[in-house]
Enzyme design. Structure first.
Site, mmCIF file in Angstrom:
data_model
loop_
_atom_site.group_PDB
_atom_site.id
_atom_site.type_symbol
_atom_site.label_atom_id
_atom_site.label_comp_id
_atom_site.label_asym_id
_atom_site.label_seq_id
_atom_site.Cartn_x
_atom_site.Cartn_y
_atom_site.Cartn_z
ATOM 1 N N ARG A 39 81.528 79.807 31.980
ATOM 2 C CA ARG A 39 81.877 81.199 32.303
ATOM 3 C C ARG A 39 81.619 82.154 31.139
ATOM 4 N NH1 ARG A 39 85.996 78.465 35.260
ATOM 5 N NH2 ARG A 39 87.041 78.118 33.284
ATOM 6 N N VAL A 82 94.669 84.001 24.405
ATOM 7 C CA VAL A 82 95.018 83.467 23.080
ATOM 8 C C VAL A 82 93.788 83.484 22.170
ATOM 9 C CG1 VAL A 82 95.903 81.461 21.831
ATOM 10 C CG2 VAL A 82 96.869 82.052 24.059
ATOM 11 N N GLY A 107 101.595 85.419 29.752
ATOM 12 C CA GLY A 107 101.885 84.017 29.468
ATOM 13 C C GLY A 107 101.058 83.087 30.337
ATOM 14 N N HIS A 161 107.569 88.016 25.390
ATOM 15 C CA HIS A 161 108.637 87.358 26.152
ATOM 16 C C HIS A 161 110.008 87.750 25.568
ATOM 17 C CE1 HIS A 161 105.645 85.086 28.135
ATOM 18 N NE2 HIS A 161 105.822 83.885 27.606
ATOM 19 N N GLY A 164 89.657 83.751 26.074
ATOM 20 C CA GLY A 164 90.971 83.833 26.729
ATOM 21 C C GLY A 164 91.935 84.757 25.997
ATOM 22 N N LYS A 170 110.315 71.843 28.887
ATOM 23 C CA LYS A 170 109.656 71.961 27.579
ATOM 24 C C LYS A 170 110.633 72.561 26.569
ATOM 25 C CE LYS A 170 105.129 73.083 29.576
ATOM 26 N NZ LYS A 170 104.299 74.248 29.941
ATOM 27 N N CYS A 197 105.282 78.729 24.073
ATOM 28 C CA CYS A 197 105.595 80.064 23.531
ATOM 29 C C CYS A 197 107.102 80.386 23.566
ATOM 30 C CB CYS A 197 104.812 81.131 24.274
ATOM 31 S SG CYS A 197 104.842 80.943 26.062
ATOM 32 N N GLN A 204 109.728 86.219 31.048
ATOM 33 C CA GLN A 204 108.398 85.948 30.510
ATOM 34 C C GLN A 204 107.333 86.853 31.126
ATOM 35 O OE1 GLN A 204 109.622 81.290 30.346
ATOM 36 N NE2 GLN A 204 107.447 81.650 30.016
#
Ligand code: NAP
Length: 333
Positions: free
Chosen positions: A37, A12, A159, A240, A10, A212, A128, A155
Protein backbone atom coordinates in the site's frame (compact mmCIF):
# COMPACT_ATOMS: atom_id res chain seq x y z
CA UNK A 1 23.74 4.72 13.34
CA UNK A 2 21.30 3.10 10.94
CA UNK A 3 17.63 3.08 11.93
CA UNK A 4 14.62 1.47 10.27
CA UNK A 5 10.96 2.36 10.75
CA UNK A 6 8.56 -0.45 9.86
CA UNK A 7 5.01 0.88 9.32
CA UNK A 8 6.21 4.36 8.35
CA UNK A 9 2.91 5.44 6.79
CA UNK A 10 0.84 4.68 9.91
CA UNK A 11 -0.23 6.88 12.80
CA UNK A 12 2.69 5.69 14.94
CA UNK A 13 5.15 5.56 12.01
CA UNK A 14 4.48 9.19 11.13
CA UNK A 15 5.03 10.16 14.76
CA UNK A 16 8.36 8.29 14.71
CA UNK A 17 9.44 10.52 11.81
CA UNK A 18 8.46 13.70 13.69
CA UNK A 19 10.17 12.60 16.92
CA UNK A 20 13.40 11.43 15.24
CA UNK A 21 13.48 14.72 13.29
CA UNK A 22 13.29 16.73 16.52
CA UNK A 23 15.79 14.78 18.65
CA UNK A 24 19.54 14.86 18.49
CA UNK A 25 20.13 11.20 17.69
CA UNK A 26 23.21 10.50 15.55
CA UNK A 27 21.33 8.94 12.60
CA UNK A 28 23.46 8.26 9.52
CA UNK A 29 20.78 6.47 7.56
CA UNK A 30 17.04 5.99 7.96
CA UNK A 31 15.18 3.20 6.15
CA UNK A 32 11.39 3.15 5.86
CA UNK A 33 9.29 0.02 5.33
CA UNK A 34 5.64 -0.71 4.60
CA UNK A 35 3.33 -3.03 2.72
CA UNK A 36 2.42 -2.78 -1.00
CA UNK A 37 0.00 0.00 0.00
CA UNK A 38 2.73 2.53 0.84
CA UNK A 39 5.82 1.07 -0.87
CA UNK A 40 7.33 3.70 -3.17
CA UNK A 41 5.72 6.64 -1.34
CA UNK A 42 8.31 9.15 -0.07
CA UNK A 43 8.57 10.95 3.26
CA UNK A 44 10.85 13.89 4.08
CA UNK A 45 13.40 13.43 6.86
CA UNK A 46 16.10 16.00 7.70
CA UNK A 47 15.76 17.57 4.25
CA UNK A 48 15.89 14.31 2.30
CA UNK A 49 13.10 12.38 0.53
CA UNK A 50 13.15 8.72 1.63
CA UNK A 51 11.15 6.11 -0.29
CA UNK A 52 9.23 3.41 1.59
CA UNK A 53 10.56 -0.06 0.81
CA UNK A 54 8.35 -3.12 0.63
CA UNK A 55 8.90 -5.22 3.78
CA UNK A 56 10.09 -8.61 2.55
CA UNK A 57 12.04 -11.62 3.76
CA UNK A 58 15.41 -10.48 2.43
CA UNK A 59 18.63 -8.88 3.72
CA UNK A 60 17.40 -5.26 3.85
CA UNK A 61 18.06 -5.14 7.61
CA UNK A 62 21.78 -5.93 7.28
CA UNK A 63 23.65 -3.08 9.02
CA UNK A 64 20.54 -1.74 10.78
CA UNK A 65 21.18 -0.99 14.46
CA UNK A 66 17.60 -0.36 15.62
CA UNK A 67 14.28 -1.17 13.98
CA UNK A 68 11.26 0.76 15.28
CA UNK A 69 8.39 -1.53 14.34
CA UNK A 70 4.71 -0.53 14.33
CA UNK A 71 2.86 -2.55 11.70
CA UNK A 72 0.57 -4.78 13.77
CA UNK A 73 1.20 -8.00 15.72
CA UNK A 74 0.94 -10.31 12.71
CA UNK A 75 3.65 -8.41 10.81
CA UNK A 76 5.90 -8.30 13.89
CA UNK A 77 5.57 -12.04 14.39
CA UNK A 78 6.16 -12.81 10.73
CA UNK A 79 9.18 -10.52 10.30
CA UNK A 80 10.95 -10.58 13.70
CA UNK A 81 13.56 -13.07 12.51
CA UNK A 82 14.18 -11.19 9.26
CA UNK A 83 14.56 -7.91 11.16
CA UNK A 84 16.86 -9.17 13.94
CA UNK A 85 19.00 -11.86 12.30
CA UNK A 86 21.81 -9.49 11.22
CA UNK A 87 22.06 -7.92 14.70
CA UNK A 88 19.39 -5.20 14.69
CA UNK A 89 17.51 -4.59 17.92
CA UNK A 90 13.76 -4.55 17.27
CA UNK A 91 11.69 -2.18 19.41
CA UNK A 92 8.19 -3.45 18.81
CA UNK A 93 5.00 -1.47 19.31
CA UNK A 94 2.67 -4.39 18.76
CA UNK A 95 1.29 -6.86 21.28
CA UNK A 96 3.10 -9.81 19.61
CA UNK A 97 5.86 -10.41 22.18
CA UNK A 98 4.92 -8.29 25.20
CA UNK A 99 4.24 -11.13 27.61
CA UNK A 100 7.08 -13.43 26.42
CA UNK A 101 9.52 -14.21 29.26
CA UNK A 102 12.63 -13.33 27.27
CA UNK A 103 11.25 -10.07 25.88
CA UNK A 104 11.56 -7.05 28.17
CA UNK A 105 8.51 -4.79 28.32
CA UNK A 106 9.86 -1.34 28.98
CA UNK A 107 8.78 2.14 30.05
CA UNK A 108 12.10 3.94 30.67
CA UNK A 109 10.85 6.04 33.62
CA UNK A 110 9.92 2.78 35.40
CA UNK A 111 12.14 -0.14 34.29
CA UNK A 112 14.84 1.07 31.87
CA UNK A 113 17.21 -1.58 33.30
CA UNK A 114 15.05 -4.40 31.90
CA UNK A 115 15.89 -3.35 28.32
CA UNK A 116 19.46 -4.57 28.86
CA UNK A 117 18.33 -8.19 28.97
CA UNK A 118 16.91 -8.81 25.50
CA UNK A 119 18.30 -12.17 24.38
CA UNK A 120 16.21 -12.20 21.18
CA UNK A 121 17.13 -8.57 20.45
CA UNK A 122 13.40 -7.77 20.77
CA UNK A 123 12.19 -5.14 23.24
CA UNK A 124 8.46 -4.61 23.53
CA UNK A 125 6.75 -1.28 23.91
CA UNK A 126 3.72 -1.71 26.21
CA UNK A 127 0.11 -1.00 25.30
CA UNK A 128 -0.60 2.76 25.16
CA UNK A 129 -3.08 2.77 28.06
CA UNK A 130 -0.61 0.84 30.24
CA UNK A 131 2.30 3.18 29.52
CA UNK A 132 0.59 6.30 30.85
CA UNK A 133 -0.84 4.35 33.80
CA UNK A 134 2.52 2.97 34.98
CA UNK A 135 4.33 6.31 34.62
CA UNK A 136 1.78 7.74 37.07
CA UNK A 137 1.62 4.67 39.35
CA UNK A 138 5.42 4.54 39.64
CA UNK A 139 5.34 7.86 41.53
CA UNK A 140 2.89 6.47 44.11
CA UNK A 141 4.56 3.05 44.37
CA UNK A 142 7.62 4.84 45.79
CA UNK A 143 5.45 6.08 48.68
CA UNK A 144 3.67 2.83 49.45
CA UNK A 145 3.16 -0.46 47.60
CA UNK A 146 0.07 -0.33 45.39
CA UNK A 147 -2.06 -3.43 45.97
CA UNK A 148 -4.89 -2.77 43.54
CA UNK A 149 -6.02 -0.42 40.83
CA UNK A 150 -9.39 0.26 39.26
CA UNK A 151 -9.22 2.17 36.03
CA UNK A 152 -11.70 3.40 33.43
CA UNK A 153 -10.19 4.57 30.16
CA UNK A 154 -11.42 7.14 27.65
CA UNK A 155 -9.50 6.16 24.52
CA UNK A 156 -9.28 8.28 21.40
CA UNK A 157 -10.07 7.11 17.87
CA UNK A 158 -6.42 7.27 16.76
CA UNK A 159 -5.63 4.41 19.11
CA UNK A 160 -7.04 2.23 16.33
CA UNK A 161 -4.76 3.80 13.69
CA UNK A 162 -4.76 6.57 11.11
CA UNK A 163 -7.78 5.23 9.20
CA UNK A 164 -9.87 5.13 12.40
CA UNK A 165 -9.16 8.82 13.01
CA UNK A 166 -10.30 9.57 9.42
CA UNK A 167 -13.44 7.51 10.02
CA UNK A 168 -14.42 9.60 13.05
CA UNK A 169 -13.90 12.88 11.15
CA UNK A 170 -15.86 11.43 8.22
CA UNK A 171 -18.73 10.33 10.45
CA UNK A 172 -19.26 13.87 11.78
CA UNK A 173 -19.12 15.26 8.21
CA UNK A 174 -21.56 12.61 6.94
CA UNK A 175 -24.01 13.20 9.77
CA UNK A 176 -23.86 16.99 9.28
CA UNK A 177 -24.63 16.49 5.59
CA UNK A 178 -27.50 14.11 6.33
CA UNK A 179 -25.63 11.07 4.96
CA UNK A 180 -25.38 7.59 6.51
CA UNK A 181 -21.96 7.47 8.30
CA UNK A 182 -19.41 4.83 7.32
CA UNK A 183 -18.73 2.31 10.14
CA UNK A 184 -15.74 0.06 9.44
CA UNK A 185 -13.03 0.55 12.06
CA UNK A 186 -15.23 0.31 15.16
CA UNK A 187 -18.12 -1.98 16.10
CA UNK A 188 -20.55 0.97 16.02
CA UNK A 189 -20.74 4.63 15.01
CA UNK A 190 -18.30 6.49 17.28
CA UNK A 191 -19.44 10.05 16.50
CA UNK A 192 -21.77 11.25 19.30
CA UNK A 193 -21.21 7.88 21.02
CA UNK A 194 -19.02 5.84 23.43
CA UNK A 195 -18.09 2.20 22.79
CA UNK A 196 -17.10 0.04 25.82
CA UNK A 197 -15.29 -2.43 23.60
CA UNK A 198 -11.59 -2.26 22.61
CA UNK A 199 -9.93 -5.34 21.08
CA UNK A 200 -11.68 -8.72 21.37
CA UNK A 201 -13.42 -10.10 24.48
CA UNK A 202 -11.72 -12.90 26.45
CA UNK A 203 -13.14 -15.87 28.41
CA UNK A 204 -13.56 -13.85 31.61
CA UNK A 205 -15.61 -11.16 29.77
CA UNK A 206 -12.84 -8.57 30.08
CA UNK A 207 -11.61 -7.30 26.70
CA UNK A 208 -8.05 -8.09 25.65
CA UNK A 209 -7.24 -4.37 26.03
CA UNK A 210 -8.43 -4.55 29.66
CA UNK A 211 -6.41 -7.71 30.35
CA UNK A 212 -3.32 -6.05 28.84
CA UNK A 213 -3.61 -3.34 31.51
CA UNK A 214 -3.62 -5.99 34.27
CA UNK A 215 -0.86 -8.23 32.90
CA UNK A 216 1.48 -5.60 31.46
CA UNK A 217 1.34 -3.38 34.56
CA UNK A 218 2.49 -6.33 36.70
CA UNK A 219 5.34 -7.18 34.33
CA UNK A 220 6.65 -3.60 33.97
CA UNK A 221 6.39 -2.75 37.67
CA UNK A 222 7.60 -6.20 38.84
CA UNK A 223 4.54 -6.14 41.06
CA UNK A 224 1.71 -8.34 42.30
CA UNK A 225 -0.74 -5.43 41.84
CA UNK A 226 -4.18 -6.35 40.53
CA UNK A 227 -5.66 -4.07 37.89
CA UNK A 228 -9.33 -4.13 36.95
CA UNK A 229 -10.00 -2.00 33.86
CA UNK A 230 -12.93 -0.92 31.74
CA UNK A 231 -11.69 0.36 28.38
CA UNK A 232 -13.93 2.71 26.43
CA UNK A 233 -13.50 4.27 22.99
CA UNK A 234 -14.58 7.92 22.96
CA UNK A 235 -15.06 10.36 20.06
CA UNK A 236 -11.78 12.20 20.72
CA UNK A 237 -9.20 12.28 17.92
CA UNK A 238 -6.00 11.92 19.89
CA UNK A 239 -4.72 11.42 23.49
CA UNK A 240 -6.14 8.92 25.97
CA UNK A 241 -7.59 9.79 29.39
CA UNK A 242 -7.92 7.54 32.45
CA UNK A 243 -9.85 7.69 35.74
CA UNK A 244 -7.73 5.79 38.25
CA UNK A 245 -8.47 4.50 41.77
CA UNK A 246 -5.49 3.03 43.65
CA UNK A 247 -5.23 1.23 46.97
CA UNK A 248 -1.89 1.33 48.78
CA UNK A 249 -0.51 -0.69 51.71
CA UNK A 250 -0.51 2.38 53.96
CA UNK A 251 -2.73 5.44 53.59
CA UNK A 252 -1.22 8.07 51.28
CA UNK A 253 -2.68 11.57 51.52
CA UNK A 254 -3.66 13.59 48.47
CA UNK A 255 -1.02 16.16 49.45
CA UNK A 256 1.70 13.48 49.57
CA UNK A 257 0.57 12.14 46.21
CA UNK A 258 0.55 15.63 44.68
CA UNK A 259 4.10 16.17 45.89
CA UNK A 260 5.21 12.79 44.49
CA UNK A 261 3.61 13.48 41.10
CA UNK A 262 5.21 16.92 40.95
CA UNK A 263 8.65 15.32 41.24
CA UNK A 264 8.08 12.23 39.09
CA UNK A 265 9.99 11.78 35.84
CA UNK A 266 7.69 12.10 32.81
CA UNK A 267 4.75 13.48 34.84
CA UNK A 268 3.31 16.99 34.80
CA UNK A 269 0.98 17.90 37.64
CA UNK A 270 -2.14 19.88 36.59
CA UNK A 271 -4.22 19.93 39.72
CA UNK A 272 -6.05 23.09 40.67
CA UNK A 273 -9.72 22.32 40.08
CA UNK A 274 -10.95 25.62 41.55
CA UNK A 275 -8.98 27.42 38.82
CA UNK A 276 -10.18 24.88 36.20
CA UNK A 277 -6.71 23.37 35.97
CA UNK A 278 -6.93 19.68 35.09
CA UNK A 279 -5.68 17.68 32.09
CA UNK A 280 -7.83 17.30 28.96
CA UNK A 281 -6.97 15.51 25.72
CA UNK A 282 -7.59 18.31 23.21
CA UNK A 283 -5.12 20.95 24.47
CA UNK A 284 -2.48 18.34 25.36
CA UNK A 285 -2.42 16.56 22.00
CA UNK A 286 1.04 16.42 20.45
CA UNK A 287 2.88 16.81 23.77
CA UNK A 288 5.16 14.34 25.57
CA UNK A 289 4.30 14.06 29.30
CA UNK A 290 1.76 12.11 31.29
CA UNK A 291 -0.48 14.76 32.90
CA UNK A 292 -2.07 14.08 36.30
CA UNK A 293 -4.82 16.01 38.08
CA UNK A 294 -8.07 15.73 40.09
CA UNK A 295 -6.11 14.03 42.91
CA UNK A 296 -8.26 13.24 45.92
CA UNK A 297 -8.92 10.74 48.67
CA UNK A 298 -11.11 7.80 47.65
CA UNK A 299 -14.28 8.06 49.76
CA UNK A 300 -14.74 4.27 49.71
CA UNK A 301 -11.32 3.24 51.08
CA UNK A 302 -9.02 4.50 53.85
CA UNK A 303 -6.00 3.49 51.80
CA UNK A 304 -7.48 4.74 48.54
CA UNK A 305 -6.60 7.61 46.25
CA UNK A 306 -8.13 8.63 42.99
CA UNK A 307 -6.79 10.73 40.12
CA UNK A 308 -7.25 11.53 36.43
CA UNK A 309 -4.51 11.26 33.84
CA UNK A 310 -4.13 12.20 30.18
CA UNK A 311 -1.37 11.52 27.68
CA UNK A 312 -0.96 11.61 23.91
CA UNK A 313 -0.97 7.89 23.22
CA UNK A 314 0.73 8.18 19.85
CA UNK A 315 3.64 10.01 21.49
CA UNK A 316 4.25 8.67 25.04
CA UNK A 317 1.94 5.70 24.44
CA UNK A 318 3.83 4.55 21.35
CA UNK A 319 6.50 6.39 19.31
CA UNK A 320 8.06 8.52 22.03
CA UNK A 321 8.34 5.64 24.51
CA UNK A 322 10.09 3.51 21.84
CA UNK A 323 12.54 6.32 21.04
CA UNK A 324 13.20 6.80 24.77
CA UNK A 325 14.00 3.07 25.02
CA UNK A 326 16.49 3.50 22.18
CA UNK A 327 17.99 6.58 23.85
CA UNK A 328 18.29 4.84 27.20
CA UNK A 329 20.14 1.93 25.54
CA UNK A 330 22.51 4.38 23.86
CA UNK A 331 23.10 6.15 27.16
CA UNK A 332 23.80 2.77 28.80
CA UNK A 333 21.56 3.54 31.73
P1 NAP B 1 -2.00 2.32 11.29
O1 NAP B 1 -2.12 3.80 11.29
O2 NAP B 1 -3.13 1.51 10.78
O3 NAP B 1 -0.67 1.93 10.47
C1 NAP B 1 -0.30 0.59 10.23
C2 NAP B 1 1.07 0.57 9.58
O4 NAP B 1 1.47 -0.79 9.44
C3 NAP B 1 1.08 1.18 8.19
O5 NAP B 1 2.26 1.92 8.02
C4 NAP B 1 1.12 -0.06 7.29
O6 NAP B 1 1.78 0.18 6.07
C5 NAP B 1 1.94 -0.99 8.13
N1 NAP B 1 1.73 -2.39 7.72
C6 NAP B 1 0.61 -3.13 7.83
N2 NAP B 1 0.81 -4.36 7.35
C7 NAP B 1 2.10 -4.40 6.91
C8 NAP B 1 2.91 -5.39 6.31
N3 NAP B 1 2.45 -6.61 6.03
N4 NAP B 1 4.19 -5.09 6.01
C9 NAP B 1 4.68 -3.86 6.27
N5 NAP B 1 3.95 -2.86 6.84
C10 NAP B 1 2.68 -3.15 7.16
O7 NAP B 1 -1.71 1.75 12.74
P2 NAP B 1 -0.94 2.45 13.98
O8 NAP B 1 -1.93 3.07 14.86
O9 NAP B 1 0.22 3.24 13.48
O10 NAP B 1 -0.43 1.16 14.77
C11 NAP B 1 0.67 0.40 14.36
C12 NAP B 1 1.07 -0.55 15.49
O11 NAP B 1 1.34 0.21 16.66
C13 NAP B 1 -0.01 -1.56 15.88
O12 NAP B 1 0.63 -2.77 16.24
C14 NAP B 1 -0.66 -0.92 17.09
O13 NAP B 1 -1.23 -1.87 17.95
C15 NAP B 1 0.53 -0.25 17.73
N6 NAP B 1 0.17 0.88 18.59
C16 NAP B 1 -0.63 1.87 18.14
C17 NAP B 1 -0.96 2.93 18.99
C18 NAP B 1 -1.85 4.05 18.58
O14 NAP B 1 -2.22 4.86 19.44
N7 NAP B 1 -2.24 4.18 17.33
C19 NAP B 1 -0.43 2.96 20.29
C20 NAP B 1 0.40 1.94 20.71
C21 NAP B 1 0.70 0.91 19.85
P3 NAP B 1 0.94 0.34 4.71
O15 NAP B 1 0.29 1.69 4.77
O16 NAP B 1 1.98 0.22 3.66
O17 NAP B 1 -0.03 -0.79 4.68
Amino acid sequence: MKIAIVGASGAVGQEFLRILESRALPIDELLLFGSERSAGRTYRFRGEEIAVRLLQHNDDFRGVDFALVSAGAGTSREFAETITRHGATMIDNSSAFRMDDDVPLVVPEVNAEDAKHAPWRIIANPNCTTIQLVVALHALEKLSHITRVHVATYQSASGAGAAAMDELVGQYADLAAGREPTVEKFAFQLAYNLIPHIDIFTDNDYSKEEMKMHLETRKIMHSDVRVSATCVRVPVLRAHSESVWVETERPVSAAEAREAFSRAEGVVLMDDPAAKVYPMPLPLTGTDPVYVGRIRQDLTSENGLTFWCVSDQIRKGAALNAVQILESLLAGR
